[in-house]
Design a protein around this motif. Sequence first.
Motif, short mmCIF file in Angstrom:
data_model
loop_
_atom_site.label_atom_id
_atom_site.label_comp_id
_atom_site.label_asym_id
_atom_site.label_seq_id
_atom_site.Cartn_x
_atom_site.Cartn_y
_atom_site.Cartn_z
N LEU A 43 0.83 -1.20 0.00
CA LEU A 43 0.00 0.00 0.00
C LEU A 43 0.86 1.25 0.00
CD1 LEU A 43 -2.89 1.15 0.19
CD2 LEU A 43 -2.62 1.08 2.69
N LEU A 44 1.90 1.27 0.83
CA LEU A 44 2.78 2.44 0.89
C LEU A 44 3.49 2.65 -0.44
CD1 LEU A 44 4.31 1.95 4.46
CD2 LEU A 44 2.61 3.66 3.75
N LYS A 45 3.93 1.57 -1.08
CA LYS A 45 4.60 1.68 -2.37
C LYS A 45 3.65 2.19 -3.45
CE LYS A 45 8.23 -1.83 -1.80
NZ LYS A 45 8.75 -3.13 -2.29
N SER A 46 2.37 1.84 -3.32
CA SER A 46 1.41 2.27 -4.34
C SER A 46 1.17 3.78 -4.32
CB SER A 46 0.08 1.53 -4.15
OG SER A 46 -0.62 2.00 -3.00
N TRP A 47 1.56 4.43 -3.24
CA TRP A 47 1.40 5.88 -3.13
C TRP A 47 2.74 6.58 -3.35
CZ3 TRP A 47 -3.09 8.53 -2.84
CH2 TRP A 47 -4.24 7.79 -2.56
N MET A 52 0.79 7.43 -10.42
CA MET A 52 -0.46 8.08 -10.81
C MET A 52 -1.40 8.29 -9.63
SD MET A 52 -0.74 9.03 -13.98
CE MET A 52 0.85 9.77 -13.59
N ARG A 53 -1.38 7.40 -8.66
CA ARG A 53 -2.34 7.47 -7.57
C ARG A 53 -2.23 8.78 -6.81
NH1 ARG A 53 -3.12 2.03 -4.48
NH2 ARG A 53 -3.61 1.60 -6.65
N LEU A 54 -1.03 9.13 -6.40
CA LEU A 54 -0.84 10.38 -5.67
C LEU A 54 -1.12 11.57 -6.58
CD1 LEU A 54 -0.01 11.79 -3.08
CD2 LEU A 54 2.38 11.64 -3.81
N MET A 55 -0.75 11.46 -7.86
CA MET A 55 -1.02 12.55 -8.80
C MET A 55 -2.52 12.79 -8.94
SD MET A 55 1.92 13.65 -9.89
CE MET A 55 3.64 13.13 -9.95
N PHE A 56 -3.30 11.71 -9.02
CA PHE A 56 -4.76 11.85 -9.13
C PHE A 56 -5.32 12.54 -7.90
CE2 PHE A 56 -5.29 7.81 -11.97
CZ PHE A 56 -4.71 8.50 -13.02
N LEU A 57 -4.83 12.17 -6.71
CA LEU A 57 -5.34 12.77 -5.48
C LEU A 57 -5.02 14.26 -5.42
CD1 LEU A 57 -6.72 12.50 -2.76
CD2 LEU A 57 -4.50 11.83 -1.78
N PHE A 252 -11.77 12.21 -7.20
CA PHE A 252 -10.68 11.22 -7.16
C PHE A 252 -11.10 9.93 -7.85
CE2 PHE A 252 -7.98 8.30 -4.31
CZ PHE A 252 -6.87 8.43 -5.11
N LEU A 253 -12.33 9.46 -7.56
CA LEU A 253 -12.83 8.24 -8.21
C LEU A 253 -13.01 8.46 -9.71
CD1 LEU A 253 -13.91 5.36 -8.17
CD2 LEU A 253 -16.15 6.28 -7.51
N LEU A 254 -13.62 9.57 -10.09
CA LEU A 254 -13.82 9.85 -11.51
C LEU A 254 -12.51 9.97 -12.26
CD1 LEU A 254 -16.82 12.33 -11.31
CD2 LEU A 254 -16.81 10.14 -12.52
N PHE A 255 -11.48 10.50 -11.60
CA PHE A 255 -10.17 10.60 -12.25
C PHE A 255 -9.57 9.23 -12.53
CE2 PHE A 255 -8.62 15.17 -11.06
CZ PHE A 255 -9.63 15.69 -11.84
N HIS A 256 -9.91 8.23 -11.71
CA HIS A 256 -9.42 6.88 -11.99
C HIS A 256 -9.93 6.38 -13.33
CE1 HIS A 256 -8.02 6.67 -7.84
NE2 HIS A 256 -7.40 5.54 -8.16
N ARG A 275 16.87 13.47 -15.97
CA ARG A 275 17.90 12.48 -15.71
C ARG A 275 17.57 11.70 -14.44
NH1 ARG A 275 23.99 14.48 -15.89
NH2 ARG A 275 23.28 14.85 -18.04
N GLY A 276 17.31 10.41 -14.59
CA GLY A 276 17.07 9.55 -13.45
C GLY A 276 15.68 9.67 -12.84
N VAL A 277 14.79 10.46 -13.44
CA VAL A 277 13.44 10.63 -12.90
C VAL A 277 12.43 10.26 -13.98
CG1 VAL A 277 11.78 12.22 -11.88
CG2 VAL A 277 14.22 12.49 -11.39
N ALA A 278 11.48 9.40 -13.62
CA ALA A 278 10.46 8.99 -14.59
C ALA A 278 9.13 8.82 -13.86
CB ALA A 278 10.86 7.69 -15.28
N LEU A 279 8.06 9.23 -14.52
CA LEU A 279 6.72 9.14 -13.96
C LEU A 279 6.08 7.82 -14.39
CD1 LEU A 279 4.38 10.64 -12.48
CD2 LEU A 279 3.71 11.53 -14.72
N ASP A 280 5.58 7.04 -13.44
CA ASP A 280 4.91 5.78 -13.75
C ASP A 280 3.54 6.07 -14.36
OD1 ASP A 280 7.00 4.29 -12.65
OD2 ASP A 280 6.12 4.34 -10.65
N VAL A 281 3.31 5.61 -15.58
CA VAL A 281 2.02 5.84 -16.23
C VAL A 281 1.37 4.55 -16.71
CG1 VAL A 281 2.46 8.23 -16.93
CG2 VAL A 281 3.13 6.35 -18.45
N GLY A 282 2.12 3.67 -17.29
CA GLY A 282 1.56 2.50 -17.96
C GLY A 282 1.02 1.45 -17.01
N ASP A 283 0.31 0.49 -17.57
CA ASP A 283 -0.26 -0.61 -16.81
C ASP A 283 -0.06 -1.88 -17.62
OD1 ASP A 283 -1.70 -2.41 -15.33
OD2 ASP A 283 -3.59 -1.32 -15.39
N PHE A 284 1.06 -2.56 -17.40
CA PHE A 284 1.36 -3.75 -18.18
C PHE A 284 0.35 -4.86 -17.91
CE2 PHE A 284 3.91 -7.64 -19.12
CZ PHE A 284 4.09 -7.40 -20.47
N PHE A 285 -0.20 -4.89 -16.71
CA PHE A 285 -1.25 -5.86 -16.38
C PHE A 285 -2.39 -5.76 -17.39
CE2 PHE A 285 -5.10 -7.22 -14.26
CZ PHE A 285 -4.72 -8.29 -13.47
#
Length: 333
Positions: A43-47, A52-57, A252-256, A275-285
């Motif tokens: 849960l902590l890692k997901s935030w 995207m989760r923290l960005m949406f909030l 927050f829910l609608l943004f999901h 350099r060395g910073v990347a935003l997680d966006v994709g969902d390989f699942f």
Amino acid sequence: MTDQPETPPRTPRRIWNFTPALPLQLAPYWDWPLRPLASLVYLLKSWNPVGMRLMFLIAAAVTWTFFTPDLSRAETVQFGWVFEVWLRNFVLLTTVAGGLHLLLWRFRTQEDEYRYDMRPMMKGAKVFWFKNQVWDNMFWSYVAMHFWTFWECFMWYAYANGWATMITFDSNPVWFVALIIMIPIWAGLYFYAHHRVLHMGFMYRHVHSWHHRNINTGPWSGLAMHPVESFILMTDTLIWLLVPAHPIHVIFLLFHHGIGAPTSHAGFEKVKLGRGVALDVGDFFHQLHHRFFDCNYGTGETPWDRWFGTFHDGSADGNELVKERRRKIWSGQ
């Protein structure tokens, strides 16, 4: 008689240009025996700050504070405040989906780094309106935006007229925070439930098949779907008629759905910010679902795919499991 040289084994065709660490792991929330420590760590890692989760909030809080009409205006349905919500959502969708498309697909600012599938967006294909995948996807994404706006305006009207119970952080801080934690999990549970229905018979042939034209996806593919599916996608907003919440939770829910669909379909795992910073966006699942169809109906935070035998972990063994499942279905076993 001269022995014929043995034919060397064929090298398996490479499916993906990039994948996250494999095999994929589902959230440990649903494991038995319970794993509370592992669940807390997950849960902590997901935030994480570049997820995207923290960005949406953050975006939901900013949107409610600065870019949402006062609820007193929503006591009656009027063009003015409804148009303000529509315009703001138009700008959001264009910025997120359009911005990601320009960065990743049009100008290729990071070339093919973190890109899942090397196939291009389709052109000249009759299955798409305008015979162009991107134009088709843009058109239907803007159609979906109207349903996003409809459900949001419905909730502002409901709050303004006392149909829904509104809380604040000051009045109920524990429930306020608990809802924020639960919303992503709820969104995944709802997504699995309605997604499975969309894969059944009539609903797939006449509705959901529109979305599955996108075998390879880009940011505009996320909301490119039949209008019936667009309506259903946001229907879980009705939960706020039963559950006391704050408008930030609604957004927050609608943004999901409204923003989460374009980001999760971006076709890239990450967007490089420097350099060395990347935003997680994709969902390989979910990318696996578009590629193999009969797997990963939910999200990585829901247990249903594992429980019902449709989980694909992205590995070669996972590919074989999907093939075997199809074989059994086709043979009627």
